[in-house]
Write a protein that holds these residues in place. Structure first.
Motif, short mmCIF file in Angstrom:
data_model
loop_
_atom_site.label_atom_id
_atom_site.label_comp_id
_atom_site.label_asym_id
_atom_site.label_seq_id
_atom_site.Cartn_x
_atom_site.Cartn_y
_atom_site.Cartn_z
N TYR A 173 13.78 -7.17 -2.23
CA TYR A 173 13.85 -6.12 -3.25
C TYR A 173 12.62 -5.21 -3.16
CZ TYR A 173 17.70 -8.40 -5.75
OH TYR A 173 18.91 -8.93 -6.11
N ARG A 174 12.81 -3.96 -3.57
CA ARG A 174 11.66 -3.11 -3.84
C ARG A 174 11.06 -3.57 -5.18
NH1 ARG A 174 13.68 2.35 -4.97
NH2 ARG A 174 14.19 2.36 -2.75
N PRO A 175 9.78 -3.91 -5.22
CA PRO A 175 9.23 -4.50 -6.45
C PRO A 175 9.04 -3.47 -7.56
CG PRO A 175 7.50 -4.22 -4.81
CD PRO A 175 8.80 -3.86 -4.13
N ARG A 176 8.89 -4.00 -8.76
CA ARG A 176 8.63 -3.16 -9.93
C ARG A 176 7.14 -2.80 -9.97
NH1 ARG A 176 9.11 -5.14 -16.24
NH2 ARG A 176 8.64 -3.11 -17.20
N ILE A 177 6.86 -1.55 -10.37
CA ILE A 177 5.47 -1.11 -10.57
C ILE A 177 5.33 -0.59 -11.99
CG2 ILE A 177 3.65 0.49 -9.88
CD1 ILE A 177 4.76 0.49 -7.07
N GLU A 178 4.33 -1.08 -12.69
CA GLU A 178 4.06 -0.63 -14.05
C GLU A 178 2.57 -0.29 -14.17
OE1 GLU A 178 4.14 -2.49 -18.55
OE2 GLU A 178 5.60 -3.21 -17.07
N ASP A 179 2.29 0.97 -14.51
CA ASP A 179 0.90 1.44 -14.63
C ASP A 179 0.09 1.16 -13.37
OD1 ASP A 179 1.35 2.34 -17.23
OD2 ASP A 179 0.85 0.38 -18.09
N GLY A 180 0.74 1.37 -12.22
CA GLY A 180 0.05 1.20 -10.94
C GLY A 180 -0.16 -0.24 -10.50
N VAL A 181 0.53 -1.17 -11.15
CA VAL A 181 0.38 -2.59 -10.81
C VAL A 181 1.75 -3.19 -10.55
CG1 VAL A 181 -0.39 -4.84 -11.66
CG2 VAL A 181 -1.68 -2.77 -12.26
N ALA A 210 0.82 -1.21 0.00
CA ALA A 210 0.00 0.00 0.00
C ALA A 210 0.86 1.26 0.00
CB ALA A 210 -0.94 -0.01 1.21
N GLN A 211 1.95 1.24 0.76
CA GLN A 211 2.82 2.41 0.83
C GLN A 211 3.54 2.64 -0.49
OE1 GLN A 211 3.03 4.69 3.22
NE2 GLN A 211 4.51 5.86 1.99
N TYR A 212 3.97 1.58 -1.14
CA TYR A 212 4.61 1.74 -2.45
C TYR A 212 3.64 2.30 -3.47
CZ TYR A 212 8.91 -0.82 -1.21
OH TYR A 212 10.11 -1.21 -0.67
N LEU A 213 2.41 1.80 -3.48
CA LEU A 213 1.42 2.31 -4.43
C LEU A 213 1.08 3.77 -4.14
CD1 LEU A 213 -1.00 -0.72 -4.87
CD2 LEU A 213 0.63 0.20 -6.54
N LEU A 214 0.97 4.10 -2.86
CA LEU A 214 0.73 5.50 -2.48
C LEU A 214 1.86 6.38 -3.02
CD1 LEU A 214 -0.43 6.78 0.99
CD2 LEU A 214 1.51 7.85 -0.15
N TRP A 220 3.94 5.75 -5.55
CA TRP A 220 3.90 5.78 -7.01
C TRP A 220 2.81 6.73 -7.50
CZ3 TRP A 220 0.60 4.62 -11.06
CH2 TRP A 220 1.18 4.45 -12.32
N ASN A 221 1.63 6.65 -6.90
CA ASN A 221 0.51 7.52 -7.30
C ASN A 221 0.81 8.98 -7.01
OD1 ASN A 221 -1.32 5.58 -8.37
ND2 ASN A 221 -1.82 4.90 -6.30
N LEU A 222 1.48 9.24 -5.90
CA LEU A 222 1.86 10.61 -5.55
C LEU A 222 2.74 11.22 -6.64
CD1 LEU A 222 1.80 12.79 -3.27
CD2 LEU A 222 3.92 11.77 -2.42
N MET A 223 3.65 10.42 -7.16
CA MET A 223 4.54 10.92 -8.21
C MET A 223 3.82 11.12 -9.54
SD MET A 223 7.94 8.63 -7.42
CE MET A 223 8.15 8.04 -5.74
N GLN A 224 2.80 10.35 -9.78
CA GLN A 224 2.06 10.47 -11.04
C GLN A 224 1.26 11.77 -11.12
OE1 GLN A 224 2.77 8.15 -13.39
NE2 GLN A 224 4.09 7.44 -11.72
N LYS A 225 1.00 12.40 -9.97
CA LYS A 225 0.20 13.62 -9.94
C LYS A 225 0.95 14.83 -10.46
CE LYS A 225 -2.62 12.14 -5.99
NZ LYS A 225 -2.98 12.41 -4.58
N LYS A 267 9.92 6.39 -12.34
CA LYS A 267 10.66 5.41 -13.12
C LYS A 267 11.92 4.97 -12.39
CE LYS A 267 9.11 6.82 -17.73
NZ LYS A 267 9.53 7.36 -19.05
N ASN A 268 12.64 5.94 -11.82
CA ASN A 268 13.87 5.61 -11.11
C ASN A 268 13.61 4.69 -9.92
OD1 ASN A 268 15.39 7.19 -12.86
ND2 ASN A 268 15.22 9.02 -11.58
#
Length: 468
Positions: free
Chosen positions: A419-427, A326-330, A332-337, A346-347
């Protein structure tokens, strides 16, 4: 990790050049001819801009002309020749540079007194270059002599010795004497406190530097049930934490408890706590405080806000909390704004990032394997997957030239890596094919085999594969 012994390794040199830090010690050459003085100044400028080939060609051309050299005093001729050696060393020609430097250090003896400060620059460069070719004794002697001259001229606590202390500490680490390296680092803190005072903001860069050093040291001490190892690791971690706590206290006294200046040291403090095998959970409070400070201060850079959010996700991942996803998605979404947040996203999330344990430059072997030729690169190659949760799956050995037990130990270590997982298009997306080449070195008789220093690139290491 039984049977898996590691060696200390700091990397100060680039892949293209030698140790370009020696360029800080180029001599300023003065001539009776003002045009010649300007040429030497331009050469130094070119060298510091890393146009080393041009700088070396020009200074060698000048020093090869007796007429041009005749405009220089004996001391400035020696300095010019030392600059030739310094640029060679910066270019990676350690042996040629050292030979040239030794020659002109001897020339100094006929021109100036043995403790003249003019010798210091050449001695420091000699110490750096000798260290680069693993000549620890020669390096240490040169650096100690330079330090002794500074002590005679400027006092025991002179700030000008700080670069020397850093290299002396590095020398001790590479030679296997980590405890002496620790003493050097702590002495550097004493120096800045003597100069500026215990509560001065001016000492903070050194506190942070030494705190980082001890954090890295702790990561390099294998977790063991042996009392000596436990006690040493506990002391190193305590020392690291204290550097950051002192920094936080200084900032609080100068700027208040809500200052955004606290965010950086709070993050570092949390990462140090996360390195410990016990007491990790208190790091969450530090990160949440940093997050609160970043959200309530408009002047905080967005990049730092992103970093704190990702740090909190990393904390949950390493402590195996269900909150990590949940924290990783939060984050990622914060950066997309924000348009400026796309590249940071991306980094952080385009590829898996190794979190714990750190990547090790080299593990050590007691002896050269029977099947290996001298100077052969010793390695084990792994292939593995990283799933949606950042866990390693299906790790297997695909090639090696080291003993089976060592290769299996590397595989087991990788299987336990987070590892910190990969996220692509919020998934969250698994990365099925990752590769790692773990290098080995045969232990030298004068080096310790009990400690390890991880790569300095932990946060940015794995790209499409985990191989660095």
């Amino acid at each position: 990790m039984k049977n898996l012994i590691c060696v200390i390794c700091f990397l100060f040199v680039s892949d293209v050049f030698g140790d370009t830090k020696v360029l800080d010690f180029l001599y300023e050459i003065r001539s009776n001819d003002s045009a010649a003085s300007m040429r030497f100044k331009k050469i130094n400028q070119n060298a510091r801009n890393l146009d080393l080939e041009k700088a070396l060609s020009e200074i060698e051309a000048i020093t090869a002309r007796p007429l041009e050299m005749s405009n220089l005093s004996g001391l400035n001729r020696a300095k010019a020749k030392c600059n030739v050696a310094i640029i060679k060393i910066a270019s990676g020609d350690y042996i040629g540079g050292l030979i040239e430097l030794e020659k002109w250090l001897e020339a100094f003896n006929d021109l100036i007194k043995p403790f003249d400060p003019a010798i210091v620059r050449a001695l420091v460069v000699k110490g750096i270059a000798a260290l680069s070719v693993d000549d620890y004794q020669n390096s240490r002697n040169a650096l100690r002599r330079a330090q002794h001259i500074l002590h005679r001229e400027e006092g025991v606590f002179t700030l000008n010795q700080l670069p020397l202390i850093d290299y002396l500490a590095l020398n001790s680490l590479r030679a296997g004497d980590a405890l002496n390296a620790d003493r050097e680092q702590l002495f550097s803190v004493t120096i800045v406190k003597k100069e500026f005072g215990d509560k001065s903001e001016s000492i903070i860069p050194r506190l942070i530097s030494v705190g980082n050093y001890f954090t890295q040291r702790a990561m390099g001490i294998p977790i063991s049930t042996e009392p000596d190892s436990l006690n040493q690791r506990a002391w190193v971690l305590k020392t690291s934490r204290q550097m950051y706590l002192d920094t936080i206290e200084i900032f609080e006294e100068l700027y208040g408890t809500d200052s955004p200046k606290l965010i950086g040291p709070l993050r570092r403090l949390a990462k140090t706590k996360l390195t410990a095998s016990m007491g990790r959970k208190s790091a969450e409070g530090d990160l949440r405080r940093a997050l609160e400070l970043s959200s309530k201060n408009e002047q905080v850079d967005k990049a730092e806000i992103y970093a704190v959010n990702v740090d909190l996700g990393d904390f949950y991942a390493v402590t195996k909390s269900e909150k990590s996803a949940a924290q990783y998605l939060l984050s990622w979404n914060l950066m997309q704004k924000e348009d400026n947040g796309k590249n940071p996203a991306k980094n952080y999330f385009d590829s898996p990032v190794r979190l714990h344990p750190p990547k090790i430059s080299h593990f050590s072997l007691d002896r050269l394997p029977d099947s290996a030729e001298p100077d052969t690169e010793l390695f084990v190659d792994l292939e593995f997957g990283i799933n949606e949760a950042g866990r390693v799956v299906n790790a297997k050995i695909i090639d090696k030239n080291i003993p089976n037990d060592q290769a299996r130990a590397v595989r087991q270590r990788e299987k336990n890596t987070i590892y910190r997982p990969r996220i692509e298009d919020g998934v969250f997306v698994p990365v099925e094919v990752n590769q790692l080449r773990q290098l080995f070195k045969v232990k030298k008789s004068d080096k310790s085999d009990k400690e390890v220093m991880p790569d300095s690139s932990i946060e940015t290491e794995p790209q499409k594969t985990a191989d660095s």
